[in-house]
Design a protein around this motif. Structure first.
Motif, short mmCIF file in Angstrom:
data_model
loop_
_atom_site.label_atom_id
_atom_site.label_comp_id
_atom_site.label_asym_id
_atom_site.label_seq_id
_atom_site.Cartn_x
_atom_site.Cartn_y
_atom_site.Cartn_z
N ILE A 208 -14.58 -7.23 -10.92
CA ILE A 208 -14.27 -5.87 -10.39
C ILE A 208 -12.70 -5.54 -11.14
CG2 ILE A 208 -13.42 -4.61 -8.46
CD1 ILE A 208 -15.17 -6.49 -6.76
N HIS A 209 -12.85 -4.26 -11.66
CA HIS A 209 -11.58 -3.95 -12.27
C HIS A 209 -11.01 -3.00 -11.42
CE1 HIS A 209 -8.17 -3.02 -15.42
NE2 HIS A 209 -8.61 -1.67 -15.16
N MET A 210 -9.81 -3.04 -10.43
CA MET A 210 -9.36 -2.26 -9.37
C MET A 210 -8.38 -1.16 -9.94
SD MET A 210 -10.71 -3.44 -6.47
CE MET A 210 -9.39 -3.74 -5.09
N GLY A 211 -8.25 -0.96 -11.15
CA GLY A 211 -7.13 -0.06 -11.39
C GLY A 211 -5.88 -0.24 -10.85
N ASP A 212 -5.28 0.85 -10.54
CA ASP A 212 -4.13 0.81 -9.84
C ASP A 212 -3.92 0.72 -8.31
OD1 ASP A 212 -2.94 1.19 -12.12
OD2 ASP A 212 -1.71 2.75 -11.84
N ILE A 213 -5.12 0.61 -7.66
CA ILE A 213 -5.55 0.44 -6.16
C ILE A 213 -4.83 -1.01 -6.10
CG2 ILE A 213 -7.01 -0.41 -4.39
CD1 ILE A 213 -8.51 2.12 -5.27
N MET A 214 -5.05 -1.98 -7.10
CA MET A 214 -4.68 -3.48 -7.02
C MET A 214 -3.94 -3.76 -8.39
SD MET A 214 -6.17 -6.88 -5.84
CE MET A 214 -7.11 -7.48 -7.05
N ALA A 215 -2.82 -3.11 -8.67
CA ALA A 215 -2.37 -3.00 -10.20
C ALA A 215 -1.93 -4.48 -10.77
CB ALA A 215 -0.78 -2.01 -10.07
N THR A 216 -1.74 -5.35 -9.87
CA THR A 216 -1.14 -6.77 -10.35
C THR A 216 -1.70 -7.74 -9.10
OG1 THR A 216 0.76 -7.09 -9.06
CG2 THR A 216 0.89 -5.86 -11.05
N HIS A 217 -1.78 -9.00 -9.50
CA HIS A 217 -2.32 -10.06 -8.60
C HIS A 217 -1.44 -10.15 -7.47
CE1 HIS A 217 1.11 -11.98 -10.56
NE2 HIS A 217 1.23 -12.77 -9.36
N ALA A 218 -0.12 -9.71 -7.38
CA ALA A 218 0.56 -9.58 -6.50
C ALA A 218 0.36 -8.42 -5.38
CB ALA A 218 2.01 -9.55 -6.73
N HIS A 219 -0.56 -7.47 -5.65
CA HIS A 219 -0.85 -6.50 -4.80
C HIS A 219 -2.17 -6.82 -4.24
CE1 HIS A 219 1.93 -4.19 -7.24
NE2 HIS A 219 2.03 -3.32 -6.49
N ALA A 220 -2.62 -8.13 -4.04
CA ALA A 220 -4.06 -8.27 -3.48
C ALA A 220 -3.91 -8.20 -1.85
CB ALA A 220 -4.43 -9.86 -3.57
N ASN A 221 -2.73 -8.19 -1.16
CA ASN A 221 -2.65 -7.83 0.21
C ASN A 221 -3.17 -6.50 0.23
OD1 ASN A 221 -1.53 -6.83 2.85
ND2 ASN A 221 -0.42 -8.91 2.86
N ALA A 222 -3.99 -6.15 0.97
CA ALA A 222 -4.36 -4.82 1.25
C ALA A 222 -3.18 -3.89 1.81
CB ALA A 222 -5.40 -4.96 2.28
N LEU A 223 -2.18 -4.28 2.39
CA LEU A 223 -1.16 -3.46 3.00
C LEU A 223 -0.25 -3.26 1.88
CD1 LEU A 223 -0.64 -4.61 6.48
CD2 LEU A 223 -1.77 -2.51 5.78
N TRP A 224 -0.11 -4.00 0.60
CA TRP A 224 0.89 -4.03 -0.46
C TRP A 224 0.52 -2.91 -1.31
CZ3 TRP A 224 3.88 -8.85 -1.96
CH2 TRP A 224 4.20 -9.55 -0.82
N VAL A 225 0.63 -1.56 -1.00
CA VAL A 225 0.50 -0.28 -1.81
C VAL A 225 1.64 0.21 -2.33
CG1 VAL A 225 -1.82 0.01 -0.62
CG2 VAL A 225 0.37 1.03 0.03
N MET A 226 1.54 0.95 -3.60
CA MET A 226 2.66 1.45 -4.20
C MET A 226 3.20 2.85 -3.63
SD MET A 226 1.41 1.46 -8.14
CE MET A 226 0.11 0.61 -8.49
N ALA A 227 4.61 2.93 -3.66
CA ALA A 227 5.12 4.39 -3.37
C ALA A 227 4.34 5.31 -4.14
CB ALA A 227 6.52 4.42 -3.41
N TYR A 228 3.93 4.99 -5.30
CA TYR A 228 3.34 6.10 -6.24
C TYR A 228 2.03 6.80 -5.62
CZ TYR A 228 6.53 4.24 -9.69
OH TYR A 228 7.90 4.01 -10.33
N ASP A 229 1.36 5.99 -4.67
CA ASP A 229 0.09 6.47 -4.13
C ASP A 229 0.05 7.57 -3.48
OD1 ASP A 229 -0.43 3.88 -5.37
OD2 ASP A 229 -1.67 3.31 -3.24
N ASP A 230 -0.72 8.59 -3.74
CA ASP A 230 -0.78 9.87 -3.46
C ASP A 230 -1.38 9.78 -1.95
OD1 ASP A 230 0.18 11.14 -5.55
OD2 ASP A 230 -1.43 11.33 -6.47
N TYR A 231 -2.40 8.81 -1.72
CA TYR A 231 -3.12 8.66 -0.51
C TYR A 231 -2.94 7.22 -0.09
CZ TYR A 231 -4.64 13.13 -1.99
OH TYR A 231 -4.56 14.61 -2.23
#
Length: 282
Positions: A208-231
């Motif tokens: 699975i290539h998650m793109g920017d939904i999981m930009a790095t391995h450190a974003h695996a936690n579902a709640l760790w999302v970017m401030a850049y996310d529109d939604y």
């Protein structure tokens, strides 16, 4: 260049550029004492992020995931603001593999933000041209529509110079599109309204290539999302969905932005890395 063999699919990471973005923006509301344990930052609180396209070779085809930063597309101010320390070396990367940009038949775009799409076009003889003239360029219809008519929030990341020269090459889809018998794209939204992920499946194995939904391995936690996310809540939901799907199947997760890892497998809880391909700085 790092490679991954997945069944009869060969993935090779090309050199697409390097940026350094604010760690707080990349991890949103997550406190620095938490995210900094998983991903290092510099003295300016920036984290290093690659923009490295993945060449996917299968069934005689040369498919590219994302396009890199491109060359000569950024002003000095933009380079400073985005922490650009290296631009695209796609030509050089492909040459080492005995290929050129003319050999790319498909470019899969998870979304069209400038750090993913700037490598689609180039300035030559004072005219913008397509970098991959023989390729079909795949993206969701939602993403393509916003690329051409951005809103007040997204206009800084959707650049007309990244879409005008390639508009005749673009193929859009709504919910899902099959690229090959083993590869498909799925519209998720979240990071952008038109964001998509890429699923590869062969003989019961999953990548699975998650793109920017999981930009790095450190974003695996579902709640760790970017401030850049529109939604962001959609990002949380989609990450939960596809992490659950992947973890049940012992999936490999691949990255475009991760400066430490190219690909990882997590344990059944998604907390510990049990297999990885690390990025080389060479």
């Amino acid at each position: 260049m790092e490679k991954l063999q997945f069944g009869n699919i060969t993935l090779t990471w090309l050199k697409g550029g390097v940026t350094n973005l604010d760690g707080g923006a990349m991890f949103g509301v997550v406190p620095k004492p938490l995210w900094s344990k998983k991903y290092p930052s510099n003295d300016n609180n920036q984290i290093q992020l690659t923009t490295d396209p993945i060449l996917v070779q299968t069934e005689g085809r040369n498919i590219l995931i994302e396009s890199g930063l491109g060359k000569g597309k950024f002003s000095d101010k933009q380079k400073r603001n985005y922490g650009v320390e290296a631009e695209t070396e796609i030509d050089e990367s492909l040459e080492k593999l005995g290929l050129s940009v003319n050999d790319i038949d498909t470019v899969i775009m998870t979304h069209l933000h400038f750090d993913h799409a700037s490598g689609l076009t180039k300035l030559e003889n004072n005219q913008l041209q397509s970098v991959f003239p023989n390729a079909k360029i795949m993206t969701t219809s939602t993403e393509w529509n916003e690329m051409r008519k951005p809103n007040i929030r997204s206009q800084n990341t959707y650049w007309k110079e990244n879409w005008e020269p390639i508009q005749e090459q673009v193929i859009t889809f709504e919910d899902e599109i099959v690229i090959t018998d083993s590869i498909k794209m799925v519209h998720t939204g979240g990071h952008s309204d038109g964001h998509a992920i890429i699923i590869m499946e062969q003989n019961g194995e999953v990548l699975i290539h998650m793109g920017d939904i999981m930009a790095t391995h450190a974003h695996a936690n579902a709640l760790w999302v970017m401030a850049y996310d529109d939604y962001p809540m959609n990002s949380v939901y989609q990450k939960q969905t596809w992490m659950e799907y992947g973890l049940k199947r012992d999936a490999i997760y691949t990255f475009y932005h991760d400066a430490l890892y190219r690909a990882v497998k997590f344990d059944s809880d998604g907390k510990e890395i049990v297999y990885s391909i690390k990025r080389s700085n060479k």
